[in-house]
Design a protein around this motif. Structure first.
Motif, short mmCIF file in Angstrom:
data_model
loop_
_atom_site.label_atom_id
_atom_site.label_comp_id
_atom_site.label_asym_id
_atom_site.label_seq_id
_atom_site.Cartn_x
_atom_site.Cartn_y
_atom_site.Cartn_z
N ARG A 245 0.81 -1.21 0.00
CA ARG A 245 0.00 0.00 0.00
C ARG A 245 0.85 1.27 0.00
O ARG A 245 0.57 2.21 -0.74
CB ARG A 245 -0.94 -0.01 1.21
CG ARG A 245 -1.85 1.21 1.29
CD ARG A 245 -2.83 1.08 2.42
NE ARG A 245 -3.80 0.02 2.14
CZ ARG A 245 -4.63 -0.49 3.05
NH1 ARG A 245 -4.59 -0.05 4.28
NH2 ARG A 245 -5.48 -1.44 2.71
N ILE B 108 0.64 6.09 7.50
CA ILE B 108 -0.77 6.07 7.10
C ILE B 108 -1.60 5.82 8.36
O ILE B 108 -1.52 4.76 8.97
CB ILE B 108 -1.06 4.94 6.08
CG1 ILE B 108 -0.11 5.02 4.89
CG2 ILE B 108 -2.51 5.01 5.62
CD1 ILE B 108 -0.23 3.84 3.95
N GLU C 69 -5.06 5.14 9.69
CA GLU C 69 -6.34 4.67 9.15
C GLU C 69 -7.40 4.67 10.24
O GLU C 69 -7.23 4.07 11.29
CB GLU C 69 -6.20 3.25 8.59
CG GLU C 69 -5.21 3.14 7.44
CD GLU C 69 -5.14 1.73 6.89
OE1 GLU C 69 -6.12 0.97 7.05
OE2 GLU C 69 -4.08 1.36 6.31
N THR C 70 -8.50 5.37 9.97
CA THR C 70 -9.68 5.33 10.83
C THR C 70 -10.87 5.06 9.93
O THR C 70 -10.80 5.27 8.71
CB THR C 70 -9.88 6.66 11.58
OG1 THR C 70 -10.25 7.67 10.64
CG2 THR C 70 -8.61 7.07 12.33
N TRP D 25 -8.51 8.48 6.22
CA TRP D 25 -7.09 8.13 6.30
C TRP D 25 -6.28 9.41 6.23
O TRP D 25 -6.52 10.27 5.39
CB TRP D 25 -6.66 7.24 5.15
CG TRP D 25 -7.21 5.85 5.19
CD1 TRP D 25 -8.11 5.32 6.07
CD2 TRP D 25 -6.89 4.80 4.27
NE1 TRP D 25 -8.38 4.02 5.77
CE2 TRP D 25 -7.65 3.66 4.67
CE3 TRP D 25 -6.07 4.70 3.16
CZ2 TRP D 25 -7.58 2.45 3.99
CZ3 TRP D 25 -5.99 3.49 2.48
CH2 TRP D 25 -6.74 2.38 2.90
N TYR E 271 -9.46 3.50 -2.76
CA TYR E 271 -9.64 2.80 -1.48
C TYR E 271 -11.02 2.97 -0.87
O TYR E 271 -11.34 2.31 0.13
CB TYR E 271 -8.57 3.26 -0.48
CG TYR E 271 -7.17 2.84 -0.86
CD1 TYR E 271 -6.80 1.50 -0.84
CD2 TYR E 271 -6.23 3.77 -1.27
CE1 TYR E 271 -5.52 1.10 -1.19
CE2 TYR E 271 -4.94 3.39 -1.63
CZ TYR E 271 -4.60 2.05 -1.59
OH TYR E 271 -3.33 1.66 -1.95
N ILE F 153 -9.61 10.63 2.17
CA ILE F 153 -8.17 10.60 2.40
C ILE F 153 -7.62 12.02 2.43
O ILE F 153 -7.98 12.86 1.60
CB ILE F 153 -7.46 9.78 1.30
CG1 ILE F 153 -7.75 8.29 1.51
CG2 ILE F 153 -5.95 10.04 1.30
CD1 ILE F 153 -7.15 7.38 0.47
#
Length: 327
Positions: free
Chosen positions: A220, A251, A253-254, A258, A298, A302
């Motif tokens: 990723r 990164i 991530e939630t 992101w 994704y 973001i």
């Protein structure tokens, strides 16, 4: 990334899957094919465009700039006939410095262990020395080969010249394994069904090598850095790209969003202002365009934050090249 160490475990894992899987479970009506195909050729012949067209999804960045693809990208095509794992390699070019040499080494090493090779040639342009070099290499290895004469939509004026080079070289080398020739266009899709059929003919029967929902196993962070780098290529063209690299630092991530923190490497302080742009406009534009594409990719909002960092002669620094996956 040393290709010897990077790809050999993949090939070994793939073969282990085949060995332990029970082929007897497949009836004559459901027999599938599965194999690894290396996509090779000199730079700017349309390899990444072709892969994206074959898969119907963007898995590799596209640009007219040399060295756009800097890693070996595994793209996975799965359909009723079976599965082809494509290795999209950096384009062979006249190497300058450690980065260029490493990219050429990656590309040449990719055919080792592959079930077949897809050589992409630009039929609209006069053959280069690198094109003939690939032909000689493939004859030596005698790996099953499909050759796409790409960009036929631009006239294909040199298609026959490529075929003559293969014929003359094969006679010189005593090569007996003929390639499958396909004339088409990755850009507009001409002859892609015929190309796909030829590629499936070259690989062995067996169960799928990856779950059918997987499109690529490309890490990723590397994928995100490629997307950001592509946005710079789109704006800077030949002004700076070879001196520019992207390192994704983190990164976060939630479920809601992101947050991506990344560094833009340049080699000199004079280049820093170029990648930032007047009043930061270029940097902001790249962030926005990258956010837009990554969100589509994704399926989550973001936020990209970029910092420009001067790393003197980073293309000659082994540790930086290793960190970026280029060594």
């Amino acid at each position: 990334m040393r290709l010897d160490n990077e790809l050999e475990p993949v090939f070994s894992a793939v073969r282990n899957v085949i060995n332990v899987a029970s082929c007897a479970a497949m009836t004559d009506n459901t027999r599938q094919k599965a194999g690894v195909t290396a996509v090779v050729g000199r730079t700017n012949v349309g390899k990444s465009t072709l892969l994206n067209a074959l898969l119907g999804e963007k898995v590799s960045i596209v640009s007219d700039t040399v060295q756009t693809t800097r890693n070996v990208i595994r793209a996975i095509l799965t359909e009723e006939r079976g599965q082809i794992v494509f290795l999209d390699t950096p384009g062979i070019h006249k190497a300058e410095g450690d980065l260029g040499k490493n990219l050429n080494k990656m590309a040449r090493s990719a055919i080792g262990g592959a079930d077949s090779v897809l050589l992409v040639l630009d039929a609209s342009a006069k053959p280069w020395q690198e094109d003939e070099g690939w032909m000689r290499r493939l004859m030596k290895d005698e790996t099953p080969c499909v050759i796409l004469l790409n960009k036929m939509d631009l006239g294909g004026d040199f298609a026959e010249e490529y075929k003559k080079i293969w014929k003359d070289t094969a006679e010189e080398k005593g090569a007996t394994l003929p390639p499958v020739w396909v004339e088409g266009s990755a850009l507009n899709g001409d002859q892609l069904p015929e190309l796909s059929e030829a590629l499936f003919e070259q690989i062995p029967e067996g169960p799928l090598l990856f779950p059918e929902e997987i499109l690529t196993d490309y890490p990723r962070k590397l994928n995100i850095s490629d997307v950001i780098r592509e946005k710079y290529f789109d704006r800077l063209h030949d002004e700076l790209p070879h001196c520019l690299a992207i390192w994704v630092e983190s990164i976060e991530e939630t479920p809601a969003k992101w947050n991506i923190q990344a560094e833009v490497y340049v080699e000199r302080h004079s280049q820093k202002g170029i990648v930032i742009g007047e009043k930061g406009r270029l940097l902001k534009s790249v962030q926005y365009q990258a956010e837009k594409e990554l969100q589509e990719m994704y399926g989550v909002p973001i936020k990209v934050r970029l910092w420009v960092k001067v790393e003197k002669d980073w293309r000659k620094n082994f540790w930086i090249l290793k960190k970026l996956g280029y060594a």
